[in-house]
Design a protein around this motif. Structure first.
Motif, PDB file in Angstrom:
ATOM      1  N   GLN A  58       0.850  -1.194   0.000  1.00 40.86           N
ATOM      2  CA  GLN A  58       0.000   0.000   0.000  1.00 40.86           C
ATOM      3  C   GLN A  58       0.886   1.244   0.000  1.00 40.86           C
ATOM      4  OE1 GLN A  58      -3.401  -0.018  -0.110  1.00 40.86           O
ATOM      5  NE2 GLN A  58      -3.295  -2.255  -0.295  1.00 40.86           N
ATOM      6  N   TRP A  59       0.361   2.334  -0.567  1.00 41.96           N
ATOM      7  CA  TRP A  59       1.113   3.594  -0.528  1.00 41.96           C
ATOM      8  C   TRP A  59       1.294   4.028   0.931  1.00 41.96           C
ATOM      9  CZ3 TRP A  59       3.722   5.524  -4.484  1.00 41.96           C
ATOM     10  CH2 TRP A  59       3.328   5.177  -5.794  1.00 41.96           C
ATOM     11  N   LYS A  60       2.518   4.403   1.249  1.00 37.51           N
ATOM     12  CA  LYS A  60       2.798   4.842   2.614  1.00 37.51           C
ATOM     13  C   LYS A  60       2.307   6.281   2.800  1.00 37.51           C
ATOM     14  CE  LYS A  60       6.736   1.723   2.996  1.00 37.51           C
ATOM     15  NZ  LYS A  60       5.892   0.653   3.471  1.00 37.51           N
ATOM     16  N   GLU A  61       2.419   6.782   4.012  1.00 36.35           N
ATOM     17  CA  GLU A  61       1.883   8.095   4.368  1.00 36.35           C
ATOM     18  C   GLU A  61       2.481   9.186   3.490  1.00 36.35           C
ATOM     19  OE1 GLU A  61       1.628  10.980   8.333  1.00 36.35           O
ATOM     20  OE2 GLU A  61       2.606   9.011   8.428  1.00 36.35           O
ATOM     21  N   CYS A  62       1.642  10.152   3.123  1.00 32.11           N
ATOM     22  CA  CYS A  62       2.082  11.306   2.334  1.00 32.11           C
ATOM     23  C   CYS A  62       2.788  12.291   3.277  1.00 32.11           C
ATOM     24  CB  CYS A  62       0.871  11.959   1.664  1.00 32.11           C
ATOM     25  SG  CYS A  62       1.288  13.360   0.580  1.00 32.11           S
ATOM     26  N   LYS A  63       4.093  12.545   3.028  1.00 33.77           N
ATOM     27  CA  LYS A  63       4.887  13.391   3.929  1.00 33.77           C
ATOM     28  C   LYS A  63       5.529  14.546   3.182  1.00 33.77           C
ATOM     29  CE  LYS A  63       6.094   9.812   7.296  1.00 33.77           C
ATOM     30  NZ  LYS A  63       7.216   9.120   7.995  1.00 33.77           N
ATOM     31  N   TYR A  64       5.796  15.601   3.954  1.00 32.61           N
ATOM     32  CA  TYR A  64       6.514  16.766   3.424  1.00 32.61           C
ATOM     33  C   TYR A  64       7.959  16.357   3.178  1.00 32.61           C
ATOM     34  CZ  TYR A  64       7.918  21.658   2.872  1.00 32.61           C
ATOM     35  OH  TYR A  64       8.380  22.851   2.395  1.00 32.61           O
ATOM     36  N   ASP A  83      12.912  -1.870 -10.236  1.00 33.02           N
ATOM     37  CA  ASP A  83      12.065  -0.993  -9.437  1.00 33.02           C
ATOM     38  C   ASP A  83      11.620  -1.693  -8.163  1.00 33.02           C
ATOM     39  OD1 ASP A  83      12.272   0.916 -11.396  1.00 33.02           O
ATOM     40  OD2 ASP A  83      10.469   0.268 -12.441  1.00 33.02           O
ATOM     41  N   LEU A  84      12.382  -1.451  -7.091  1.00 33.80           N
ATOM     42  CA  LEU A  84      11.981  -1.953  -5.785  1.00 33.80           C
ATOM     43  C   LEU A  84      11.007  -0.995  -5.101  1.00 33.80           C
ATOM     44  CD1 LEU A  84      15.449  -3.152  -4.444  1.00 33.80           C
ATOM     45  CD2 LEU A  84      13.586  -4.569  -5.244  1.00 33.80           C
ATOM     46  N   MET A  85      10.973   0.253  -5.618  1.00 38.88           N
ATOM     47  CA  MET A  85      10.163   1.278  -4.958  1.00 38.88           C
ATOM     48  C   MET A  85       9.582   2.210  -6.018  1.00 38.88           C
ATOM     49  SD  MET A  85      11.397   4.014  -2.043  1.00 38.88           S
ATOM     50  CE  MET A  85      12.408   4.920  -3.219  1.00 38.88           C
ATOM     51  N   GLU A  86       8.373   2.704  -5.783  1.00 35.33           N
ATOM     52  CA  GLU A  86       7.754   3.732  -6.619  1.00 35.33           C
ATOM     53  C   GLU A  86       7.433   4.949  -5.755  1.00 35.33           C
ATOM     54  OE1 GLU A  86       5.487   1.436 -10.289  1.00 35.33           O
ATOM     55  OE2 GLU A  86       4.303   2.081  -8.568  1.00 35.33           O
ATOM     56  N   ARG A  87       7.560   6.136  -6.368  1.00 33.80           N
ATOM     57  CA  ARG A  87       7.309   7.395  -5.648  1.00 33.80           C
ATOM     58  C   ARG A  87       6.317   8.221  -6.442  1.00 33.80           C
ATOM     59  NH1 ARG A  87       8.789  12.222  -6.995  1.00 33.80           N
ATOM     60  NH2 ARG A  87       8.863  13.939  -5.467  1.00 33.80           N
ATOM     61  N   ARG A  88       5.475   8.983  -5.746  1.00 28.55           N
ATOM     62  CA  ARG A  88       4.585   9.929  -6.407  1.00 28.55           C
ATOM     63  C   ARG A  88       4.372  11.124  -5.487  1.00 28.55           C
ATOM     64  NH1 ARG A  88      -1.345   6.880  -6.157  1.00 28.55           N
ATOM     65  NH2 ARG A  88      -1.688   7.137  -3.904  1.00 28.55           N
TER      66      ARG A  88
END
Length: 514
Positions: A372-378, A414-419
């Motif tokens: 699952q997408w992790k918490e949206c952080k600054y 791709d072990l990780m995705e970012r958005r």
């Protein structure tokens, strides 16, 4: 001396206990492939121990229970097609299933989700089942009465509606005609025998006598439709006069026989033909045949040779570099080869043997599902951005699982995705009603009454947020569930709907598969 003997007995006993404690795995039928769709083992290799077969994770095996099991990491079969609706008319359910194969089936993603159920409506309510009756067959009789006629009808429904065709597929009905049946002819009695046609009996000329009869008892009718049949059989009967004396028969040669076998099996020789004085043979004082009864001719023989097997070749090298494989040995029908119509070699020219390389095959890695997408952080420090129009970022990851014995890594890096994102978790936002969300699948009947749900979709207004974030102007996503306020529903009714799934089959435990 006695002490030494006791020590030797103890050593033998310890060795026996150690060897007896070594457990070998069960012997199984090993296969080179597993069909995930059918759940069947394919391409049989032969009987080996389970742990030897499973040195190759691509292989599968069958134990004494006959169930096909995979040697590889856990993997789901494809979902089966949805079944037909389980009722002909009205509300019912349709189902599909899948199976997890592999060592450690609990490691399949969501291992309990093996059956899915959703509502359906039987489409056979208006289906009449049977087509129209076909035309009646002709009456089984063409004159008089006591006949039967029949007609059929065909079930033209699609497969899911076939049980709507109830009742017989054939009807029978008595029928009669208004036509007089014809009178078929019958023979009168035979007349007496005539005199014999000659005074002696020979093989060429056989004296005979005759007698006759007429088709008049009764005669066939001519005034019916159709007319009566004539009498079957012959009007005249002929009989040999066997009691007369036999006429003399002179002998005559029969045809020459085909040449016999050559007197040698290879090279030049003689072959013999014969004839017999039997065409006819002399009888009753007749003359014998004149001339020889044999003749010879020169012949040349082709030398017939039956085939013989050559020696078996050495077994080929094991075709695999790990685990279990099949090697083969060949022999040729060349010792000697069949010649001039000789018989081919009996039996097989190929034999196989199981070979083993005592090394585990590489197991390639498999990607797990994305987390699952992790918490949206600054991105710049520990700043709270929830419910603020400040952009953040979030990540999700996955893992390369099951890799072993120098197998390949998972394809791709791709072990990780970012958005980029805005955190709107629990934020109060105005919105508007935007129809209903999709119905859920039916809950399991193992959990009580089976139900399904759907909610009205309250679409929040994000117009105050910038649609892109950062210098790269990446497309923004909205993370979390806001407290969207869409006001009263258009029809003033509930925001959630629930339905019972009816006619769901009784709960059964779903089997697990290796």
């Amino acid at each position: 001396m006695e002490r030494l003997r006791v020590l030797m007995v103890l050593r033998v006993l310890v060795l026996f206990l150690v060897l007896g404690s070594v457990q070998r795995s069960e012997c199984v039928q090993c296969f080179a492939r597993l069909d995930l769709v059918l759940g069947q083992c394919d391409e049989e290799l032969g009987e080996v121990e389970e742990e030897d077969c499973c040195q190759n994770s691509q292989y599968s095996y069958q134990a004494t229970d006959g169930v096909c099991r995979s040697c590889g990491p856990p993997v789901w079969s494809p979902w089966s097609p949805w079944s037909h609706c389980n009722v002909l008319c009205g509300a019912g359910v349709t189902q599909r299933n899948r199976k997890c194969f592999g060592i450690g089936v609990s490691e399949c993603e969501n291992p309990k989700v093996t059956l899915q159920t959703k509502p359906c409506n039987g489409t056979c309510c208006e289906d009449k089942g049977w087509g129209l009756w076909l035309i009646w067959s002709p009456c089984s009789v063409t004159c008089g009465g006591g006949g039967v006629r029949r007609r059929e009808r065909v079930c033209s429904s699609p497969p899911e509606c076939r049980s709507a065709c109830t009742g017989p597929s054939e009807e029978r009905d008595a029928c009669a005609t208004h036509t007089t049946c014809p009178v078929h002819g019958s023979w009168s009695s035979w007349s007496g025998w005539s005199q014999c046609s000659d005074s002696c009996n020979s093989d060429v000329i056989v004296p005979n006598r005759e007698r006759g009869r007429s088709c008049s008892s009764p005669a066939p009718s001519n005034d019916t439709v159709p007319p009566g049949n004539s009498c079957p059989g012959d009007e005249i009967q002929v009989q040999n006069c066997s009691e007369l004396p036999t006429c003399p028969v002179d002998g005559s040669w029969g045809a020459w026989s085909p040449p016999g076998p050559c007197s040698t099996s290879c090279g030049e020789g003689l072959q013999l033909s014969m004839r017999v004085c039997d065409g006819p043979a002399p009888k009753y004082g007749g003359r014998l045949c004149d001339g020889p009864s044999t003749r010879s001719s020169v012949c040349q023989s082709a030398c017939l040779v039956d085939g013989g097997w050559g020696s078996w070749s050495p077994f080929s090298s094991c075709p695999v570099t790990c685990g279990v494989g099949l090697q083969e040995s060949l022999r040729g029908c060349d010792n000697p080869a069949p010649k001039s119509g000789g018989r081919p070699c009996p039996g097989e020219g190929r034999r196989t043997s199981i070979c083993q390389i005592k090394s585990h095959c590489p197991v390639d890695g498999q990607w797990s599902e994305w987390s699952q997408w992790k918490e949206c952080k600054y991105p710049f420090g520990d700043r709270n951005i929830r419910c603020k129009m400040l952009g953040g970022s979030q990540i999700r990851d996955r893992h390369c699982r099951h890799r072993a014995h120098n197998g390949s890594m998972c394809s791709g890096n791709d072990l990780m995705e970012r958005r980029v994102c805005y955190d709107v978790t629990g934020c109060y936002l105005k919105g508007s009603w935007d129809g209903w969300e999709t119905w859920s699948l039916c809950s399991s009947s193992c959990e009580g009454e089976s139900k399904r749900f759907r909610s009205r979709h309250c679409k929040p207004f994000y117009s105050n947020y910038n649609p892109t974030i950062g210098r790269q102007k990446e497309q923004a996503t909205f993370f979390g569930n806001p407290l969207s306020d869409c006001g009263v529903t258009p029809d003033g009714k509930s925001k959630i709907q629930m339905q019972s799934c009816v006619n769901v089959p009784p709960c059964t435990e779903q089997p697990t598969h290796r």
